[in-house]
Scaffold this motif. Sequence first.
Motif, PDB file in Angstrom:
ATOM      1  N   THR A   1      37.143  35.416  47.155  1.00 12.96           N
ATOM      2  CA  THR A   1      37.535  36.473  46.706  1.00 12.96           C
ATOM      3  C   THR A   1      37.497  36.621  45.106  1.00 12.96           C
ATOM      4  O   THR A   1      38.058  35.725  44.417  1.00 12.96           O
ATOM      5  N   MET A   2      37.020  37.880  44.509  1.00 15.59           N
ATOM      6  CA  MET A   2      37.243  37.925  43.222  1.00 15.59           C
ATOM      7  C   MET A   2      37.883  39.318  43.017  1.00 15.59           C
ATOM      8  O   MET A   2      37.823  40.263  43.888  1.00 15.59           O
ATOM      9  N   ALA A   3      38.785  39.264  42.016  1.00 17.49           N
ATOM     10  CA  ALA A   3      39.640  40.388  41.586  1.00 17.49           C
ATOM     11  C   ALA A   3      39.898  40.599  40.258  1.00 17.49           C
ATOM     12  O   ALA A   3      39.598  39.587  39.482  1.00 17.49           O
ATOM     13  N   TRP A   4      40.191  41.601  39.964  1.00 15.20           N
ATOM     14  CA  TRP A   4      40.644  42.026  38.571  1.00 15.20           C
ATOM     15  C   TRP A   4      42.160  42.476  38.334  1.00 15.20           C
ATOM     16  O   TRP A   4      42.625  43.194  39.155  1.00 15.20           O
ATOM     17  N   PHE A   5      42.773  41.907  37.452  1.00 13.48           N
ATOM     18  CA  PHE A   5      44.071  42.333  36.990  1.00 13.48           C
ATOM     19  C   PHE A   5      43.744  42.778  35.519  1.00 13.48           C
ATOM     20  O   PHE A   5      43.079  42.411  34.732  1.00 13.48           O
ATOM     21  N   ARG A   6      44.781  43.467  35.181  1.00 17.74           N
ATOM     22  CA  ARG A   6      45.010  43.792  33.916  1.00 17.74           C
ATOM     23  C   ARG A   6      46.540  43.552  33.087  1.00 17.74           C
ATOM     24  O   ARG A   6      47.462  44.013  34.131  1.00 17.74           O
ATOM     25  N   GLN A   7      46.800  43.470  31.914  1.00 16.81           N
ATOM     26  CA  GLN A   7      47.985  43.283  31.362  1.00 16.81           C
ATOM     27  C   GLN A   7      47.942  44.275  30.238  1.00 16.81           C
ATOM     28  O   GLN A   7      47.368  43.824  28.872  1.00 16.81           O
TER      29      GLN A   7
ATOM     30  N   ALA B   1      39.782  37.028  38.531  1.00 17.44           N
ATOM     31  CA  ALA B   1      40.330  35.893  39.132  1.00 17.44           C
ATOM     32  C   ALA B   1      39.747  35.645  40.565  1.00 17.44           C
ATOM     33  O   ALA B   1      39.229  36.565  41.140  1.00 17.44           O
ATOM     34  N   ALA B   2      39.961  34.462  41.018  1.00 16.95           N
ATOM     35  CA  ALA B   2      39.125  33.877  42.299  1.00 16.95           C
ATOM     36  C   ALA B   2      40.122  33.194  43.104  1.00 16.95           C
ATOM     37  O   ALA B   2      40.955  32.723  42.700  1.00 16.95           O
ATOM     38  N   ASN B   3      39.786  33.468  44.561  1.00 11.25           N
ATOM     39  CA  ASN B   3      40.661  32.803  45.481  1.00 11.25           C
ATOM     40  C   ASN B   3      39.668  32.211  46.306  1.00 11.25           C
ATOM     41  O   ASN B   3      39.026  32.811  47.045  1.00 11.25           O
ATOM     42  N   LEU B   4      39.756  30.987  46.237  1.00 11.77           N
ATOM     43  CA  LEU B   4      38.684  30.158  47.167  1.00 11.77           C
ATOM     44  C   LEU B   4      39.304  29.637  48.420  1.00 11.77           C
ATOM     45  O   LEU B   4      38.538  29.360  49.457  1.00 11.77           O
ATOM     46  N   ARG B   5      40.783  29.874  48.623  1.00 11.91           N
ATOM     47  CA  ARG B   5      41.220  29.579  49.835  1.00 11.91           C
ATOM     48  C   ARG B   5      41.229  30.410  51.036  1.00 11.91           C
ATOM     49  O   ARG B   5      41.098  30.085  51.997  1.00 11.91           O
ATOM     50  N   GLN B   6      41.133  31.783  50.770  1.00 17.17           N
ATOM     51  CA  GLN B   6      40.951  32.479  51.598  1.00 17.17           C
ATOM     52  C   GLN B   6      40.097  33.587  51.277  1.00 17.17           C
ATOM     53  O   GLN B   6      40.451  34.989  50.826  1.00 17.17           O
ATOM     54  N   PRO B   7      38.874  33.405  51.241  1.00 16.75           N
ATOM     55  CA  PRO B   7      37.644  34.386  50.870  1.00 16.75           C
ATOM     56  C   PRO B   7      37.275  35.561  51.499  1.00 16.75           C
ATOM     57  O   PRO B   7      36.693  36.644  51.021  1.00 16.75           O
ATOM     58  N   TRP B   8      38.209  35.696  52.624  1.00 11.87           N
ATOM     59  CA  TRP B   8      37.872  37.027  53.254  1.00 11.87           C
ATOM     60  C   TRP B   8      38.904  37.870  52.945  1.00 11.87           C
ATOM     61  O   TRP B   8      38.794  39.181  53.376  1.00 11.87           O
ATOM     62  N   ARG B   9      40.000  37.631  52.231  1.00 16.94           N
ATOM     63  CA  ARG B   9      41.208  38.470  52.021  1.00 16.94           C
ATOM     64  C   ARG B   9      40.981  39.042  50.520  1.00 16.94           C
ATOM     65  O   ARG B   9      40.382  38.637  49.668  1.00 16.94           O
ATOM     66  N   THR B  10      41.346  40.550  50.575  1.00 19.07           N
ATOM     67  CA  THR B  10      41.459  41.262  49.359  1.00 19.07           C
ATOM     68  C   THR B  10      42.818  41.394  48.743  1.00 19.07           C
ATOM     69  O   THR B  10      43.373  42.398  49.105  1.00 19.07           O
ATOM     70  N   ALA B  11      43.510  40.099  48.495  1.00 14.45           N
ATOM     71  CA  ALA B  11      44.976  39.910  48.193  1.00 14.45           C
ATOM     72  C   ALA B  11      45.013  40.719  46.715  1.00 14.45           C
ATOM     73  O   ALA B  11      44.283  40.675  45.705  1.00 14.45           O
ATOM     74  N   THR B  12      46.243  41.224  46.729  1.00 16.32           N
ATOM     75  CA  THR B  12      46.422  41.984  45.460  1.00 16.32           C
ATOM     76  C   THR B  12      47.609  41.329  44.673  1.00 16.32           C
ATOM     77  O   THR B  12      47.939  41.839  43.649  1.00 16.32           O
ATOM     78  N   ALA B  13      48.163  40.241  45.281  1.00 20.44           N
ATOM     79  CA  ALA B  13      49.069  39.528  44.517  1.00 20.44           C
ATOM     80  C   ALA B  13      48.563  38.301  43.592  1.00 20.44           C
ATOM     81  O   ALA B  13      47.907  37.699  43.793  1.00 20.44           O
ATOM     82  N   ILE B  14      49.503  38.263  42.217  1.00 22.54           N
ATOM     83  CA  ILE B  14      48.688  37.458  41.506  1.00 22.54           C
ATOM     84  C   ILE B  14      48.866  35.863  41.715  1.00 22.54           C
ATOM     85  O   ILE B  14      47.781  35.072  41.748  1.00 22.54           O
ATOM     86  N   TYR B  15      49.860  35.624  42.814  1.00 21.32           N
ATOM     87  CA  TYR B  15      49.841  34.202  43.314  1.00 21.32           C
ATOM     88  C   TYR B  15      48.679  33.691  44.197  1.00 21.32           C
ATOM     89  O   TYR B  15      48.880  32.483  44.851  1.00 21.32           O
ATOM     90  N   ALA B  16      48.283  34.882  44.721  1.00 23.07           N
ATOM     91  CA  ALA B  16      46.911  34.502  45.850  1.00 23.07           C
ATOM     92  C   ALA B  16      45.734  33.901  44.987  1.00 23.07           C
ATOM     93  O   ALA B  16      44.839  33.388  45.646  1.00 23.07           O
ATOM     94  N   TYR B  17      45.856  33.939  43.604  1.00 24.77           N
ATOM     95  CA  TYR B  17      44.582  33.646  42.945  1.00 24.77           C
ATOM     96  C   TYR B  17      44.827  32.443  42.110  1.00 24.77           C
ATOM     97  O   TYR B  17      45.809  32.297  41.408  1.00 24.77           O
ATOM     98  N   ASP B  18      43.949  31.411  42.340  1.00 18.92           N
ATOM     99  CA  ASP B  18      44.243  29.911  41.638  1.00 18.92           C
ATOM    100  C   ASP B  18      43.363  29.889  40.472  1.00 18.92           C
ATOM    101  O   ASP B  18      43.742  29.082  39.450  1.00 18.92           O
ATOM    102  N   TYR B  19      42.501  30.804  40.295  1.00 17.71           N
ATOM    103  CA  TYR B  19      41.470  30.495  39.099  1.00 17.71           C
ATOM    104  C   TYR B  19      41.449  31.811  38.446  1.00 17.71           C
ATOM    105  O   TYR B  19      41.348  32.806  38.647  1.00 17.71           O
TER     106      TYR B  19
END
Length: 126
Positions: A33-39, A97-115
Amino acid sequence: QVQLVESGGGLVQAGGSLRLSCTISVRTFGTYTMAWFRQALGREREFVAAINWNAGNTDYADSVKGRFTISRDNAKNTGYLQMNSLKPEDTAVYYCAANLRQPWRTATAIYAYDYWGQGTQVTVSS
């Protein structure tokens, strides 16, 4: 080693558009899963958008719905964030950010993304 590199940030006037890109170096094409965050300066990092491995699911923060579009090209291992109708409050450093552990999820939490990428600055002037 998984690496993400963002590009496409810059300075734009309110109402304008930018497209961010994020290229990921990973062994298996597309299985994340790929996500975008901003700060923004002085604020916590916040979720913007996410897209699962086959682009079957997407999720957006309420603040960007209807203005931003997340997409991906698995053949290129690259994700995109098309940002239209930009507002001064969109000014921030944008991270992919990328989540390789659960690629089917569109997680919104920062802790879901490892990279994470290094970030790219987006500045919207009024």
